[in-house]
Write a protein that holds these residues in place. Structure first.
Motif, PDB file in Angstrom:
ATOM      1  N   CYS A  87       0.870  -1.182   0.000  1.00 43.24           N
ATOM      2  CA  CYS A  87       0.000   0.000   0.000  1.00 43.24           C
ATOM      3  C   CYS A  87       0.906   1.231   0.000  1.00 43.24           C
ATOM      4  N   CYS A 172      -3.762   8.376   0.005  1.00 39.71           N
ATOM      5  CA  CYS A 172      -3.943   7.264  -0.934  1.00 39.71           C
ATOM      6  C   CYS A 172      -4.131   7.867  -2.318  1.00 39.71           C
ATOM      7  N   CYS A 260      -6.688   0.703  -7.795  1.00 34.80           N
ATOM      8  CA  CYS A 260      -5.469   0.500  -7.008  1.00 34.80           C
ATOM      9  C   CYS A 260      -4.671  -0.622  -7.669  1.00 34.80           C
TER      10      CYS A 260
HETATM   11  S1  SF4 Z   1      -6.558   1.769  -2.404  1.00 39.99           S
HETATM   12 FE1  SF4 Z   1      -5.131   3.254  -1.541  1.00 39.99          FE
HETATM   13  S2  SF4 Z   1      -5.120   2.824   0.640  1.00 39.99           S
HETATM   14 FE2  SF4 Z   1      -6.006   1.031  -0.381  1.00 39.99          FE
HETATM   15  S3  SF4 Z   1      -4.254  -0.340  -0.731  1.00 39.99           S
HETATM   16 FE3  SF4 Z   1      -4.500   0.900  -2.591  1.00 39.99          FE
HETATM   17  S4  SF4 Z   1      -3.107   2.632  -2.246  1.00 39.99           S
HETATM   18 FE4  SF4 Z   1      -3.406   1.669  -0.256  1.00 39.99          FE
END
Ligand code: SF4
Length: 310
Positions: A87, A172, A260
């Motif tokens: 992450c 994020c 993501c």
């Molecule tokens: S969506 Fe954002 S907070 Fe969630 S794992 Fe992916 S980068 Fe990390």
């Protein structure tokens, strides 16, 4: 038998062999969500990991999630579906940076978002998720709160409490990239739709929304709402369970960029391989685990944020 069926069959056999449960985050690919024993957000899956009757927990998500399962379950083997899935927000703070911030604000209690490493959790006072950030901050006796690493979730929490919330500048990229103009455009395209966004979004985006909710709260909100159409401000994986659970309702993403990359690394083939080779075992050194567990346990004792009106 087609390839997909074969892989599913193999995963089912490996589950038996390993005496495993498969926990899957709501942002995973639909076909991965389909083979889950449990799906949910970080809070639900953390809780679930302690209640399962299995020797092995296979976590389809990103590293900090599997690490949280390992913190809570020292006697079980925890496998991360894809070893390189991390992450980027959790990586925005390490222990040295947190210690430096603690020195700057020695009077503050540290609330860390669950999207953080075990080492950062071990250095914090209490953990929170997007489902319970407000309740967690309210539960801390101290008036000054150092909130790490997500500035947007921390800011959202600060609007719901009288406490002094000091923000660490993490974010994020998936949620931070959603812009207010895009929300306005989506509203014009889908008049009357309820706008529900994740609290990791920018404050200006949250201001335009009807509610700021974690993914499991979004699922409950959509189900219980008398409304039929919704504009969604979080990672696109959530659209799959929303549509499955609400066949008569419509769901629209704010932009076509709500993806993501790390959450999408896990495929069924990769999962089967991880289970077959018993690889990507996630462990936490015992001294860190014990301290991090206290931080997570304090969170688990606190309930969720109050429900917003539907
Ligand atoms: S969506 Fe954002 S907070 Fe969630 S794992 Fe992916 S980068 Fe990390």
């Amino acid at each position: 038998m087609d390839n997909l069926k074969q892989v599913r069959k193999k995963i089912a056999e490996l589950k038996e062999e390993l005496n495993a449960v498969i926990l899957v985050h709501n942002y995973q690919r639909p076909e991965v969500q389909d083979i889950a024993d449990f799906t949910g957000d970080s809070l639900e899956l953390s809780r679930q990991s302690t209640e399962v009757n299995a020797e092995t927990i296979v976590f389809c998500g990103v590293h900090f999630m599997a690490e949280t399962a390992a913190i809570l379950n020292p006697d079980r083997t925890v496998l991360l579906s894809e070893g390189s899935a991390g992450c980027p927000m959790a990586d925005m703070i390490n222990v040295d940076e947190l210690r430096e911030w603690k020195q700057r604000y020695p009077q503050a209690s540290v609330v860390c978002y669950v999207n953080s490493s075990a080492a950062v959790k071990a250095e914090s006072d209490i953990c929170c998720t997007s489902a319970n950030g407000v309740k967690v901050v309210e539960s801390v006796p101290n008036n000054d709160i150092l909130f790490v690493p997500d500035q947007n979730l921390g800011h959202y929490v600060s609007t719901q409490t009288k406490k002094n919330v000091i923000l660490y500048p993490g974010f994020c990229y998936v949620h931070h990239n959603i812009k207010p103009e895009q929300v306005k455009q989506a509203k014009e395209l889908h008049p009357g739709a309820k706008v529900i966004v994740h609290p990791e979004c920018r404050p200006e985006v949250i201001d335009l929304a009807d509610a700021a909710l974690s993914t499991s709260q979004m699922l409950r909100y959509a189900k219980e709402s008398p409304h039929n159409s919704f504009i969604i401000g979080t990672e696109e994986g959530i659209i799959y369970p929303l549509r499955q659970e609400n066949p008569g309702k419509s769901f629209y993403l704010i932009s076509d960029n709500q993806v993501c990359k790390d959450m999408k690394k896990t495929t069924l083939e990769i999962l089967a391989r991880t289970m077959e080779l018993r690889q990507n075992i996630v462990t936490v050194p015992e001294d860190i685990r014990v301290k991090a567990k206290q931080t997570v346990d304090r969170m688990l004792a606190v309930g969720e944020n109050p429900k917003p009106p539907r």
